[in-house]
Motif scaffolding. Structure first.
Motif, PDB file in Angstrom:
ATOM      1  N   MET A 166     -41.226 -28.419  45.070  1.00 18.42           N
ATOM      2  CA  MET A 166     -42.626 -28.738  44.809  1.00 18.42           C
ATOM      3  C   MET A 166     -43.181 -27.636  43.915  1.00 18.42           C
ATOM      4  O   MET A 166     -42.481 -26.667  43.618  1.00 18.42           O
ATOM      5  N   ASN A 167     -44.446 -27.766  43.508  1.00 15.28           N
ATOM      6  CA  ASN A 167     -45.065 -26.789  42.601  1.00 15.28           C
ATOM      7  C   ASN A 167     -44.205 -26.621  41.354  1.00 15.28           C
ATOM      8  O   ASN A 167     -43.881 -25.510  40.946  1.00 15.28           O
ATOM      9  N   LEU A 168     -43.833 -27.754  40.769  1.00 14.81           N
ATOM     10  CA  LEU A 168     -42.939 -27.740  39.614  1.00 14.81           C
ATOM     11  C   LEU A 168     -43.580 -27.121  38.372  1.00 14.81           C
ATOM     12  O   LEU A 168     -42.887 -26.813  37.417  1.00 14.81           O
ATOM     13  N   GLY A 169     -44.890 -26.902  38.424  1.00 17.79           N
ATOM     14  CA  GLY A 169     -45.567 -26.224  37.320  1.00 17.79           C
ATOM     15  C   GLY A 169     -45.172 -24.758  37.210  1.00 17.79           C
ATOM     16  O   GLY A 169     -45.291 -24.150  36.147  1.00 17.79           O
ATOM     17  N   ASP A 170     -44.688 -24.183  38.302  1.00 18.28           N
ATOM     18  CA  ASP A 170     -44.215 -22.796  38.296  1.00 18.28           C
ATOM     19  C   ASP A 170     -42.726 -22.810  37.948  1.00 18.28           C
ATOM     20  O   ASP A 170     -41.858 -22.644  38.800  1.00 18.28           O
ATOM     21  N   GLU A 171     -42.453 -23.010  36.659  1.00 19.51           N
ATOM     22  CA  GLU A 171     -41.077 -23.199  36.207  1.00 19.51           C
ATOM     23  C   GLU A 171     -40.196 -21.985  36.491  1.00 19.51           C
ATOM     24  O   GLU A 171     -39.027 -22.133  36.862  1.00 19.51           O
ATOM     25  N   ASP A 172     -40.730 -20.779  36.366  1.00 24.01           N
ATOM     26  CA  ASP A 172     -39.918 -19.576  36.612  1.00 24.01           C
ATOM     27  C   ASP A 172     -39.431 -19.534  38.054  1.00 24.01           C
ATOM     28  O   ASP A 172     -38.277 -19.190  38.320  1.00 24.01           O
ATOM     29  N   ARG A 173     -40.312 -19.877  39.003  1.00 24.27           N
ATOM     30  CA  ARG A 173     -39.926 -19.888  40.418  1.00 24.27           C
ATOM     31  C   ARG A 173     -38.853 -20.936  40.679  1.00 24.27           C
ATOM     32  O   ARG A 173     -37.841 -20.661  41.332  1.00 24.27           O
ATOM     33  N   VAL A 174     -39.044 -22.142  40.148  1.00 26.19           N
ATOM     34  CA  VAL A 174     -38.079 -23.229  40.357  1.00 26.19           C
ATOM     35  C   VAL A 174     -36.738 -22.862  39.714  1.00 26.19           C
ATOM     36  O   VAL A 174     -35.678 -23.029  40.325  1.00 26.19           O
ATOM     37  N   ARG A 175     -36.773 -22.335  38.506  1.00 28.18           N
ATOM     38  CA  ARG A 175     -35.552 -21.927  37.806  1.00 28.18           C
ATOM     39  C   ARG A 175     -34.828 -20.817  38.583  1.00 28.18           C
ATOM     40  O   ARG A 175     -33.598 -20.804  38.697  1.00 28.18           O
ATOM     41  N   SER A 176     -35.580 -19.885  39.140  1.00 18.48           N
ATOM     42  CA  SER A 176     -34.988 -18.790  39.912  1.00 18.48           C
ATOM     43  C   SER A 176     -34.261 -19.325  41.149  1.00 18.48           C
ATOM     44  O   SER A 176     -33.132 -18.904  41.444  1.00 18.48           O
ATOM     45  N   ILE A 177     -34.894 -20.239  41.862  1.00 17.31           N
ATOM     46  CA  ILE A 177     -34.262 -20.841  43.042  1.00 17.31           C
ATOM     47  C   ILE A 177     -32.989 -21.576  42.628  1.00 17.31           C
ATOM     48  O   ILE A 177     -31.923 -21.383  43.213  1.00 17.31           O
ATOM     49  N   PHE A 178     -33.087 -22.401  41.600  1.00 16.54           N
ATOM     50  CA  PHE A 178     -31.945 -23.184  41.116  1.00 16.54           C
ATOM     51  C   PHE A 178     -30.772 -22.261  40.764  1.00 16.54           C
ATOM     52  O   PHE A 178     -29.625 -22.525  41.130  1.00 16.54           O
ATOM     53  N   SER A 179     -31.067 -21.167  40.070  1.00 17.29           N
ATOM     54  CA  SER A 179     -29.996 -20.262  39.618  1.00 17.29           C
ATOM     55  C   SER A 179     -29.340 -19.502  40.769  1.00 17.29           C
ATOM     56  O   SER A 179     -28.198 -19.077  40.661  1.00 17.29           O
ATOM     57  N   ARG A 180     -30.047 -19.349  41.868  1.00 18.14           N
ATOM     58  CA  ARG A 180     -29.487 -18.650  43.036  1.00 18.14           C
ATOM     59  C   ARG A 180     -28.577 -19.541  43.878  1.00 18.14           C
ATOM     60  O   ARG A 180     -27.835 -19.037  44.721  1.00 18.14           O
ATOM     61  N   LEU A 181     -28.632 -20.853  43.668  1.00 17.33           N
ATOM     62  CA  LEU A 181     -27.841 -21.799  44.454  1.00 17.33           C
ATOM     63  C   LEU A 181     -26.440 -21.948  43.862  1.00 17.33           C
ATOM     64  O   LEU A 181     -26.293 -22.235  42.672  1.00 17.33           O
TER      65      LEU A 181
ATOM     66  N   LYS B 147     -42.982 -36.310  36.939  1.00 24.85           N
ATOM     67  CA  LYS B 147     -44.309 -35.841  36.518  1.00 24.85           C
ATOM     68  C   LYS B 147     -45.286 -37.010  36.574  1.00 24.85           C
ATOM     69  O   LYS B 147     -46.430 -36.861  36.961  1.00 24.85           O
ATOM     70  N   LYS B 148     -44.816 -38.177  36.137  1.00 24.06           N
ATOM     71  CA  LYS B 148     -45.559 -39.432  36.227  1.00 24.06           C
ATOM     72  C   LYS B 148     -44.513 -40.529  36.392  1.00 24.06           C
ATOM     73  O   LYS B 148     -43.317 -40.254  36.248  1.00 24.06           O
ATOM     74  N   PRO B 149     -44.907 -41.758  36.715  1.00 20.70           N
ATOM     75  CA  PRO B 149     -43.904 -42.803  36.960  1.00 20.70           C
ATOM     76  C   PRO B 149     -42.854 -42.886  35.848  1.00 20.70           C
ATOM     77  O   PRO B 149     -43.191 -42.909  34.663  1.00 20.70           O
ATOM     78  N   ASN B 150     -41.605 -42.888  36.266  1.00 21.18           N
ATOM     79  CA  ASN B 150     -40.452 -43.014  35.369  1.00 21.18           C
ATOM     80  C   ASN B 150     -40.295 -41.876  34.363  1.00 21.18           C
ATOM     81  O   ASN B 150     -39.613 -42.035  33.358  1.00 21.18           O
ATOM     82  N   ALA B 151     -40.914 -40.731  34.619  1.00 23.81           N
ATOM     83  CA  ALA B 151     -40.777 -39.576  33.720  1.00 23.81           C
ATOM     84  C   ALA B 151     -40.385 -38.343  34.541  1.00 23.81           C
ATOM     85  O   ALA B 151     -41.211 -37.792  35.271  1.00 23.81           O
ATOM     86  N   LEU B 152     -39.133 -37.943  34.412  1.00 24.80           N
ATOM     87  CA  LEU B 152     -38.635 -36.760  35.100  1.00 24.80           C
ATOM     88  C   LEU B 152     -39.513 -35.563  34.757  1.00 24.80           C
ATOM     89  O   LEU B 152     -39.893 -35.378  33.600  1.00 24.80           O
ATOM     90  N   HIS B 153     -39.839 -34.762  35.755  1.00 23.05           N
ATOM     91  CA  HIS B 153     -40.670 -33.587  35.508  1.00 23.05           C
ATOM     92  C   HIS B 153     -39.950 -32.660  34.532  1.00 23.05           C
ATOM     93  O   HIS B 153     -38.754 -32.391  34.702  1.00 23.05           O
TER      94      HIS B 153
ATOM     95  N   HIS C 288     -37.288 -29.639  49.132  1.00 20.43           N
ATOM     96  CA  HIS C 288     -38.726 -29.393  48.948  1.00 20.43           C
ATOM     97  C   HIS C 288     -39.019 -27.890  48.839  1.00 20.43           C
ATOM     98  O   HIS C 288     -39.934 -27.384  49.491  1.00 20.43           O
ATOM     99  N   PHE C 289     -38.241 -27.173  48.030  1.00 25.59           N
ATOM    100  CA  PHE C 289     -38.488 -25.742  47.866  1.00 25.59           C
ATOM    101  C   PHE C 289     -39.958 -25.505  47.510  1.00 25.59           C
ATOM    102  O   PHE C 289     -40.518 -26.187  46.656  1.00 25.59           O
ATOM    103  N   GLY C 290     -40.581 -24.558  48.199  1.00 24.07           N
ATOM    104  CA  GLY C 290     -41.968 -24.193  47.919  1.00 24.07           C
ATOM    105  C   GLY C 290     -43.023 -25.102  48.513  1.00 24.07           C
ATOM    106  O   GLY C 290     -44.207 -24.917  48.261  1.00 24.07           O
ATOM    107  N   HIS C 291     -42.634 -26.066  49.318  1.00 24.29           N
ATOM    108  CA  HIS C 291     -43.585 -27.071  49.823  1.00 24.29           C
ATOM    109  C   HIS C 291     -44.027 -26.729  51.248  1.00 24.29           C
ATOM    110  O   HIS C 291     -43.374 -27.101  52.232  1.00 24.29           O
ATOM    111  N   ALA C 292     -45.143 -26.056  51.376  1.00 24.89           N
ATOM    112  CA  ALA C 292     -45.642 -25.601  52.680  1.00 24.89           C
ATOM    113  C   ALA C 292     -45.924 -26.757  53.642  1.00 24.89           C
ATOM    114  O   ALA C 292     -45.794 -26.596  54.857  1.00 24.89           O
ATOM    115  N   LEU C 293     -46.296 -27.922  53.147  1.00 24.51           N
ATOM    116  CA  LEU C 293     -46.588 -29.073  54.003  1.00 24.51           C
ATOM    117  C   LEU C 293     -45.377 -29.471  54.857  1.00 24.51           C
ATOM    118  O   LEU C 293     -45.531 -30.005  55.956  1.00 24.51           O
TER     119      LEU C 293
END
Length: 184
Positions: free
Chosen positions: A60-75, A89-95, A14-19
């Motif tokens: 989470m916050n998958l709309g911020d693609e640069d942030r998600v891509r940055s995290i992924f690339s650091r792993l 993104k919606k049922p049966n559709a990968l974000h 849940h990267f980025g998910h404050a909850l």
């Protein structure tokens, strides 16, 4: 000395998910602190040629693609995604953000592999029975954030589950308390 490719498992980063800070067992003061700790913990055990099976709810916050891509690339390591409920993104559709990341293989809802000579069934969700469950197969799942005990040879591999310690873990580490030989 050469390094053999190791397999690791975890779920629910849940990267980025404050909850996650208030609803789950996460000892961090902010989502940024959590993200940095999870990245550090991941890279402390995974080497570049290892493989990590991520059992869903990557970020989470998958709309911020640069942030998600940055995290992924650091792993470290090659990454396989078993889809969780927050990966769509919606049922049966990968974000689309997740679809554009360099996963090892196409993200899927479940997968079987072998590890340490054992059949392993991977799914974001816990199953009461799974392929080979009556013949010694092990089942790793996430989604429940340490709140759902395993059945038979199954266990929660979420980062916040008991014994996972906010980092990817090996089959041997995750099954240390299981009677694998008695189940065959």
């Amino acid at each position: 000395m050469s390094h053999f490719r190791k397999k690791f498992y975890l779920s629910d980063t849940h990267f980025g998910h404050a909850l996650m800070l208030s609803s789950c067992n996460r000892p961090y003061k902010s989502a940024d602190e959590m993200d940095e700790a999870l990245i550090r913990n991941w890279n402390a055990v995974v080497r570049p040629d290892d493989i990590v099976y991520h059992l869903g709810d990557f970020a989470m916050n998958l709309g911020d693609e640069d942030r998600v891509r940055s995290i992924f690339s650091r792993l470290m390591g090659s990454k396989v995604l078993i889809l969780g409920n927050h990966d769509f993104k919606k049922p049966n559709a990968l974000h689309p953000t997740l679809a554009r990341l360099d996963w090892l293989g196409t993200p899927t809802t479940s997968l079987e592999t072998t590890d340490e000579g054992h059949r392993v069934f991977l799914s974001h969700y816990s199953h009461r029975v799974w392929p080979g469950s009556h013949k010694g197969s092990v089942h790793f799942y996430g989604h429940s954030h340490g709140k759902l005990p395993g059945v038979g040879l199954s266990r929660d591999v979420g980062v916040d589950a008991i014994g996972v310690g906010y980092a990817p873990r090996t089959f041997k580490e995750l099954t240390a308390q299981m009677n694998l030989e008695g189940a065959r």
